[in-house]
Design a protein around this motif. Structure first.
Motif, mmCIF file in Angstrom:
data_model
loop_
_atom_site.group_PDB
_atom_site.id
_atom_site.type_symbol
_atom_site.label_atom_id
_atom_site.label_comp_id
_atom_site.label_asym_id
_atom_site.label_seq_id
_atom_site.Cartn_x
_atom_site.Cartn_y
_atom_site.Cartn_z
ATOM 1 N N TRP A 117 18.521 12.121 -14.088
ATOM 2 C CA TRP A 117 18.317 13.537 -13.771
ATOM 3 C C TRP A 117 18.565 13.797 -12.287
ATOM 4 C CZ3 TRP A 117 12.977 14.949 -16.451
ATOM 5 C CH2 TRP A 117 13.179 15.013 -17.842
ATOM 6 N N PHE A 118 19.400 12.989 -11.658
ATOM 7 C CA PHE A 118 19.714 13.118 -10.234
ATOM 8 C C PHE A 118 18.492 12.861 -9.346
ATOM 9 C CE2 PHE A 118 23.540 15.170 -11.805
ATOM 10 C CZ PHE A 118 24.500 14.814 -10.868
ATOM 11 N N GLY A 119 17.580 12.023 -9.806
ATOM 12 C CA GLY A 119 16.469 11.608 -8.966
ATOM 13 C C GLY A 119 16.779 10.276 -8.305
ATOM 14 N N SER A 120 16.107 9.989 -7.181
ATOM 15 C CA SER A 120 16.313 8.709 -6.494
ATOM 16 C C SER A 120 15.052 8.333 -5.736
ATOM 17 C CB SER A 120 17.488 8.805 -5.519
ATOM 18 O OG SER A 120 17.172 9.668 -4.425
ATOM 19 N N TYR A 121 14.949 7.040 -5.398
ATOM 20 C CA TYR A 121 13.844 6.621 -4.556
ATOM 21 C C TYR A 121 14.031 7.168 -3.146
ATOM 22 C CZ TYR A 121 12.102 3.197 -7.957
ATOM 23 O OH TYR A 121 11.564 2.590 -9.071
ATOM 24 N N ALA A 122 12.928 7.606 -2.549
ATOM 25 C CA ALA A 122 12.966 8.059 -1.159
ATOM 26 C C ALA A 122 13.098 6.852 -0.242
ATOM 27 C CB ALA A 122 11.697 8.827 -0.828
ATOM 28 N N PRO A 123 13.787 6.990 0.891
ATOM 29 C CA PRO A 123 13.857 5.880 1.849
ATOM 30 C C PRO A 123 12.478 5.609 2.429
ATOM 31 C CG PRO A 123 14.794 7.874 2.790
ATOM 32 C CD PRO A 123 14.537 8.167 1.350
ATOM 33 N N PRO A 124 12.201 4.364 2.811
ATOM 34 C CA PRO A 124 10.871 4.026 3.334
ATOM 35 C C PRO A 124 10.621 4.646 4.702
ATOM 36 C CG PRO A 124 12.364 2.165 3.569
ATOM 37 C CD PRO A 124 13.103 3.192 2.773
ATOM 38 N N GLU A 125 9.417 5.094 4.911
ATOM 39 C CA GLU A 125 9.016 5.586 6.233
ATOM 40 C C GLU A 125 8.477 4.459 7.093
ATOM 41 O OE1 GLU A 125 6.313 8.799 5.832
ATOM 42 O OE2 GLU A 125 7.683 10.068 4.674
ATOM 43 N N ASP A 126 7.972 3.416 6.418
ATOM 44 C CA ASP A 126 7.416 2.264 7.115
ATOM 45 C C ASP A 126 7.856 1.010 6.383
ATOM 46 O OD1 ASP A 126 5.977 0.256 8.304
ATOM 47 O OD2 ASP A 126 4.057 1.314 8.269
ATOM 48 N N ASP A 127 8.679 0.197 7.025
ATOM 49 C CA ASP A 127 9.219 -0.995 6.392
ATOM 50 C C ASP A 127 8.135 -1.965 5.953
ATOM 51 O OD1 ASP A 127 11.748 -0.039 6.740
ATOM 52 O OD2 ASP A 127 12.111 -1.126 8.613
ATOM 53 N N ASP A 128 6.971 -1.924 6.581
ATOM 54 C CA ASP A 128 5.919 -2.878 6.270
ATOM 55 C C ASP A 128 5.120 -2.481 5.030
ATOM 56 O OD1 ASP A 128 6.575 -4.410 8.493
ATOM 57 O OD2 ASP A 128 5.281 -3.225 9.819
ATOM 58 N N ASP A 129 5.168 -1.220 4.677
ATOM 59 C CA ASP A 129 4.368 -0.753 3.546
ATOM 60 C C ASP A 129 5.161 0.301 2.782
ATOM 61 O OD1 ASP A 129 2.303 -0.379 1.785
ATOM 62 O OD2 ASP A 129 1.198 1.013 3.083
ATOM 63 N N TYR A 130 6.126 -0.177 2.004
ATOM 64 C CA TYR A 130 7.039 0.729 1.318
ATOM 65 C C TYR A 130 6.505 1.081 -0.068
ATOM 66 C CZ TYR A 130 11.316 2.469 -0.922
ATOM 67 O OH TYR A 130 12.234 3.230 -1.593
ATOM 68 N N GLU A 131 6.099 2.317 -0.221
ATOM 69 C CA GLU A 131 5.652 2.806 -1.517
ATOM 70 C C GLU A 131 6.759 3.670 -2.120
ATOM 71 O OE1 GLU A 131 2.082 5.555 -3.457
ATOM 72 O OE2 GLU A 131 1.980 4.894 -1.365
ATOM 73 N N LYS A 132 7.212 3.263 -3.293
ATOM 74 C CA LYS A 132 8.345 3.945 -3.915
ATOM 75 C C LYS A 132 7.929 5.299 -4.481
ATOM 76 C CE LYS A 132 10.825 -0.298 -5.079
ATOM 77 N NZ LYS A 132 11.382 -1.148 -6.153
ATOM 78 N N THR A 133 8.594 6.329 -4.006
ATOM 79 C CA THR A 133 8.383 7.677 -4.531
ATOM 80 C C THR A 133 9.739 8.272 -4.902
ATOM 81 O OG1 THR A 133 8.497 8.646 -2.310
ATOM 82 C CG2 THR A 133 6.309 8.075 -3.162
ATOM 83 N N ILE A 134 9.717 9.153 -5.864
ATOM 84 C CA ILE A 134 10.956 9.743 -6.366
ATOM 85 C C ILE A 134 11.246 11.080 -5.694
ATOM 86 C CG2 ILE A 134 12.082 10.755 -8.399
ATOM 87 C CD1 ILE A 134 12.072 7.768 -8.518
ATOM 88 N N ILE A 135 12.489 11.231 -5.233
ATOM 89 C CA ILE A 135 12.982 12.544 -4.807
ATOM 90 C C ILE A 135 13.636 13.183 -6.028
ATOM 91 C CG2 ILE A 135 14.526 13.817 -3.279
ATOM 92 C CD1 ILE A 135 14.435 11.473 -1.348
ATOM 93 N N PRO A 136 13.067 14.252 -6.584
ATOM 94 C CA PRO A 136 13.657 14.863 -7.789
ATOM 95 C C PRO A 136 14.937 15.622 -7.460
ATOM 96 C CG PRO A 136 11.792 16.145 -7.033
ATOM 97 C CD PRO A 136 11.846 14.925 -6.161
ATOM 98 N N MET A 137 15.660 15.957 -8.492
ATOM 99 C CA MET A 137 16.970 16.591 -8.356
ATOM 100 C C MET A 137 16.955 17.791 -7.410
ATOM 101 S SD MET A 137 19.341 18.360 -11.343
ATOM 102 C CE MET A 137 18.234 19.759 -11.581
ATOM 103 N N ARG A 138 15.994 18.691 -7.590
ATOM 104 C CA ARG A 138 16.027 19.956 -6.846
ATOM 105 C C ARG A 138 15.620 19.804 -5.386
ATOM 106 N NH1 ARG A 138 14.203 21.395 -12.145
ATOM 107 N NH2 ARG A 138 15.796 22.649 -13.209
ATOM 108 N N LEU A 139 15.229 18.581 -4.979
ATOM 109 C CA LEU A 139 14.937 18.326 -3.572
ATOM 110 C C LEU A 139 15.984 17.440 -2.917
ATOM 111 C CD1 LEU A 139 11.047 17.796 -3.587
ATOM 112 C CD2 LEU A 139 12.345 19.879 -3.056
ATOM 113 N N GLN A 140 16.981 17.028 -3.675
ATOM 114 C CA GLN A 140 18.063 16.218 -3.115
ATOM 115 C C GLN A 140 18.942 17.080 -2.196
ATOM 116 O OE1 GLN A 140 18.468 13.013 -3.447
ATOM 117 N NE2 GLN A 140 17.360 12.431 -5.303
#
Length: 330
Positions: free
Chosen positions: A243-266
């Motif tokens: 659905w055109f979603g993707s993982y957001a890039p990490p804000e902190d390399d030491d503690d990367y929590e995977k979150t989805i960027i949905p289609m309408r925010l890409q």
């Protein structure tokens, strides 16, 4: 009294009608719109499963013409080309293949299974001649993947490609020769992905300096874009890429929590880089879910979609000319 302009226009319409009558292909009556299918990774254009699927569609839509895209007429080589090859070159070859089929000349509906779905979208954006009317993609990696699909135990070609890609995904060789590497989008290595990838970055217009407006114009020309996600998909990571979603890039390399960027925010959506936002706001992006793992296509899922978005009546050129003659009162 008929004006000179009206008379000239009517004569042009009649000349078009004569031309159509001289061409048997164009003088077809109403019939189901043709269908083109692009198989997924590990499959081939003429596998037993593909042939069974095609036969079921022909039973649903009597008289429909169905073409299954191939990268090689040899079934084993066609399967191999789903792992090894240059996707951009393959797309060009497929475009020539479709242009050489008379039954497709007036346009067609299309179904893409897994990676075949984003390849068909790439066809729409780059070529679309002959044009696609409705495009259905099942479990396709529209925003790429952040892990490589698992292979069947016996599939040595897949295992080779997976091992080769995992450690060298953004090398020049991998980006030219490994199909899955060409839509591998690692959120922890986005700069490297943007500089190395020549397929997914292009069809998603991710490179600020080379946005291709034609891609948006072509995608907007679709009647409907139907995006199907598999609810338990563990093969395609993340599953939301369908659905055109993707993982957001990490804000902190030491503690990367995977979150989805949905289609309408890409970015490609908010800036309408490929026409997806326009298509969606027009009401012509359809988000559907199939229950189960990747490509577990139950009849309860695929049949309603194929019944609704495939095989609609297509007017021949002769009918279109006749309609214009009537509308203009000649």
């Amino acid at each position: 009294m008929v004006s000179f302009d009206s008379l000239c226009y009517s004569l042009l319409l009649l000349s078009g009608l004569v031309e159509v009558l001289a061409n048997p292909l164009q003088s077809r009556k109403h019939e189901p719109r043709p269908l083109v299918i692009w198989h997924g990774m590990g499959d081939s254009y003429g596998s037993p499963g593909m042939l069974e699927f095609i036969n079921e569609i022909k039973e649903m839509h009597p008289g429909i013409f169905v073409h299954s895209i191939y990268l090689d007429e040899d079934l084993k080589e066609d399967q191999r080309a789903g792992f090894l090859g240059n996707v951009n070159l393959q797309l060009g070859n497929v475009t020539e293949q479709l242009r050489d089929i008379p039954e497709l000349s007036q346009g067609f509906d299309a179904i893409g299974f897994s990676q075949g779905g984003q390849f068909l979208r790439a066809y729409v954006e780059r070529y679309n001649s002959p044009p696609i009317n409705n495009l259905i993609t099942f479990g396709s990696q529209h925003m790429g993947v952040s892990d490589f699909p698992l292979c069947r135990r016996w599939d040595l070609v897949c295992q080779f490609a997976r091992r080769a890609a995992r450690g060298n995904v953004y090398t020049e060789w991998a980006q030219e020769n490994l199909v899955q590497a060409q839509y591998y989008r690692d959120p922890t290595q986005l700069p490297q992905y943007l500089s190395s990838n020549h397929f997914l970055t292009d069809i998603n217009n991710e490179l600020d300096e080379s946005v291709n407006q034609t891609y948006a114009e072509n995608l907007i020309s679709l009647n409907k874009l139907i995006l199907v996600l598999f609810s338990e998909d563990k093969t395609v990571v993340p599953k939301e890429t369908s659905w055109f979603g993707s993982y957001a890039p990490p804000e902190d390399d030491d503690d990367y929590e995977k979150t989805i960027i949905p289609m309408r925010l890409q970015t490609l959506y908010t800036e309408d880089r490929i026409g997806l936002k326009t298509l969606d706001e027009r009401g012509d992006v359809v988000l559907e879910t199939c229950e189960g793992e990747h490509m577990q296509l139950s009849t309860g899922c695929w049949r309603p979609l194929v019944n609704t978005y495939v095989g609609g009546p297509i007017k021949s050129q002769m009918m279109l000319v006749q309609d214009q003659v009537v509308l203009n009162g000649f």
